[in-house]
Scaffold this active site. Structure first.
Site, PDB file in Angstrom:
ATOM      1  N   SER A 272      70.000  48.848  56.904  1.00 57.33           N
ATOM      2  CA  SER A 272      68.908  49.101  55.965  1.00 57.33           C
ATOM      3  C   SER A 272      67.855  50.005  56.607  1.00 57.33           C
ATOM      4  CB  SER A 272      68.256  47.779  55.568  1.00 57.33           C
ATOM      5  OG  SER A 272      67.719  47.160  56.714  1.00 57.33           O
TER       6      SER A 272
ATOM      7  N   TYR B  98      66.072  45.003  53.328  1.00 57.04           N
ATOM      8  CA  TYR B  98      67.015  44.521  52.319  1.00 57.04           C
ATOM      9  C   TYR B  98      66.967  42.997  52.164  1.00 57.04           C
ATOM     10  CZ  TYR B  98      69.950  48.810  51.857  1.00 57.04           C
ATOM     11  OH  TYR B  98      70.452  50.050  51.580  1.00 57.04           O
TER      12      TYR B  98
ATOM     13  N   CYS C  30      74.376  45.557  60.226  1.00 55.02           N
ATOM     14  CA  CYS C  30      73.381  44.813  59.455  1.00 55.02           C
ATOM     15  C   CYS C  30      73.988  43.463  59.072  1.00 55.02           C
ATOM     16  CB  CYS C  30      73.045  45.622  58.210  1.00 55.02           C
ATOM     17  SG  CYS C  30      71.924  44.793  57.085  1.00 55.02           S
TER      18      CYS C  30
ATOM     19  N   CYS D 150      69.686  39.142  62.740  1.00 57.81           N
ATOM     20  CA  CYS D 150      69.284  40.378  62.053  1.00 57.81           C
ATOM     21  C   CYS D 150      69.152  41.432  63.138  1.00 57.81           C
ATOM     22  CB  CYS D 150      67.945  40.172  61.347  1.00 57.81           C
ATOM     23  SG  CYS D 150      67.205  41.718  60.747  1.00 57.81           S
TER      24      CYS D 150
HETATM   25  N1  DGL Z   1      68.897  44.756  60.012  1.00 58.78           N
HETATM   26  C1  DGL Z   1      69.325  44.005  58.924  1.00 58.78           C
HETATM   27  C2  DGL Z   1      70.077  42.746  59.304  1.00 58.78           C
HETATM   28  O1  DGL Z   1      70.708  42.734  60.338  1.00 58.78           O
HETATM   29  C3  DGL Z   1      68.524  43.937  57.665  1.00 58.78           C
HETATM   30  C4  DGL Z   1      67.069  43.650  57.736  1.00 58.78           C
HETATM   31  C5  DGL Z   1      66.416  43.893  56.411  1.00 58.78           C
HETATM   32  O2  DGL Z   1      66.522  45.011  55.915  1.00 58.78           O
HETATM   33  O3  DGL Z   1      65.804  42.964  55.858  1.00 58.78           O
HETATM   34  O4  DGL Z   1      70.077  41.779  58.588  1.00 58.78           O
END
Ligand code: DGL
Length: 320
Positions: free
Chosen positions: A13, A51, A82, A191
Site C-alpha cells: 500500500s 489500506y 503487504c 504489517c
Molecule cells: N504494509 C501493509 C501491511 O503489511 C499495509 C499497511 C496499511 O496500508 O494499512 O499490512
C-alpha cells in the site's frame, strides 16, 4: 544457463514493503551469478495508503490495478509485500494471475517455534484488516493447537501504518501512544510498515521483535529456482541478518541509506515546485526512477503517490 534478466514486482500500500524488498535485494546480491541480473519493480500505492481500515472490496479493487500493470511488465514473480493484501486477497490473486505470487504473513509460527510450548506471550501487531481476516485467524488457531501453553495476543494498530507513512523522515518523529501495554516475550510485526520502526518497538517492549521478511526472501528465491528461472550453488547461506539503520528517536529515513547504496550515488532529478499539490490528496502519476543497487540488481519505483512528505517522495519517485 545463459545470461538472463529476472523481473520481480513488489506490491505494498505504501512504503512498508521496502522492508521486504530490502531483504530480497540483499539476498539477490549474494546469490546471483555474474551472468544473472534482476530488476525489482516496487509498486507503492502511497496515494491510497493506508489500506488497513479499508473494506475487502476496495482492497481487491486497488490491488487489481497494480497486478494488471505487472502483467504488462511481464514479470517472473510478484511479492505481495503487504500482510493486509496477503490476508485479504492472495488466494484469489493466485487463481487469476499467471505469475507465481509470494505473500508475507505474520511470523507467529516462527515466534512459537522460538519460544516453545511455554506459558509466554506472543504479541502480534497488525492492521485491522489482517486482524479480522480468516487467513490470519486460521494461522493463529493452528499455532494454538500445536502450542497450547503459549498466550497469543493479537492487536490491531489502527493508525500506526498511516502515522509511519506521514511521519517517517521527519526529524525526531516519535510514535504516538498507539502500542498496547503488554509484557510479551516476542513481538511479531504483522504489517510491513512496522519494520520501519522496529528498533523503537524493540525498545518499547524490551524483547525480540520478528517479521516475515527473511522468510519471504527465502521463498522468493526457492520459487524462482523451482520454476527453472535461477540456479544457485547448494552451499549458499539463505539467512541474512541485516538490520534496519534506524537509531534512537531520530529515525530519519533515506532510501539510499536504507539500501546502503554508496556507489553510484542515488541521484534524483530535481522536482519542479509546480509539481507539488496544494491539496495533499490530489493525484499525480509517477514515472519510474531507477536505483542501481549492485552490478546486477536494480530497483524501479512505480505506482502512484500522494504528496505527504516531500523529502521521502523526492527520494523515491520522480514526477511527470
Ligand atoms: N504494509 C501493509 C501491511 O503489511 C499495509 C499497511 C496499511 O496500508 O494499512 O499490512
Amino acid at each position: 544457463m545463459s545470461s538472463s534478466i529476472l523481473k520481480v514486482a513488489f506490491f505494498d500500500s505504501g512504503i512498508g514493503g521496502l522492508t521486504t524488498l530490502r531483504a530480497c535485494v540483499s539476498k539477490a546480491t549474494r546469490l546471483l551469478k555474474s551472468n544473472q541480473k534482476m530488476v525489482f519493480y516496487y509498486y507503492g500505492d502511497n496515494f491510497r495508503a493506508p489500506y488497513g481500515n479499508l473494506s475487502e472490496e476496495k482492497i481487491n479493487l486497488y490491488v487489481d490495478e497494480a497486478f494488471k500493470s505487472f502483467l504488462s511488465l511481464d514479470v517472473d514473480a510478484v511479492v505481495i509485500a503487504c500482510n493486509t493484501v496477503t490476508a485479504v486477497c492472495i488466494d484469489r490473486l493466485r487463481k487469476e494471475y499467471v505469475f507465481p505470487i509470494i505473500g508475507v504473513e505474520p511470523a507467529v509460527l516462527y515466534a512459537a517455534k522460538r519460544l516453545g510450548n511455554k506459558k509466554k506471550e506472543i504479541l502480534t501487531l497488525s492492521t485491522r484488516a489482517t486482524f479480522l481476516s480468516k487467513r490470519f485467524n486460521c494461522l493463529c488457531a493452528r499455532v494454538r493447537e500445536n502450542y497450547p501453553n503459549l498466550i497469543l495476543k493479537n492487536y490491531p494498530c489502527d493508525s500506526l501504518a498511516g502515522e509511519i507513512e506521514k511521519n517517517l523522515g521527519k526529524r525526531g518523529f516519535c510514535l504516538p501512544d498507539i502500542l498496547p501495554k503488554s509484557s510479551p516475550s516476542i513481538v511479531v510485526l504483522g504489517c510491513t510498515h512496522y519494520g520501519l520502526v522496529k528498533n523503537y518497538i524493540e525498545r518499547y517492549y524490551s524483547c525480540p521483535v520478528v517479521d516475515g521478511n527473511d522468510g519471504v526472501a527465502n521463498r522468493l528465491f526457492s520459487v524462482l529456482q523451482e520454476c527453472g528461472k535461477l540456479s544457485f550453488k547448494k552451499s549458499v547461506d539463505f539467512v541474512d541478518k541485516s538490520d534496519l539503520p534506524l537509531k534512537g528517536k531520530d529515525i530519519r529515513f533515506t532510501v539510499d541509506n536504507f539500501f546502503k547504496v554508496r556507489t553510484p550515488p542515488f541521484k534524483m532529478k530535481k522536482i519542479p515546485k509546480s509539481n507539488f499539490c496544494k491539496k495533499s490528496r490530489e493525484r499525480k502519476p509517477l514515472v519510474t526512477p531507477t536505483l542501481k543497487i549492485a552490478k546486477n540488481c536494480q530497483i524501479s519505483f512505480i505506482g502512484e503517490s500522494k504528496m505527504v512528505n516531500k523529502t521521502k517522495y523526492e527520494q523515491m519517485f520522480a514526477w511527470k
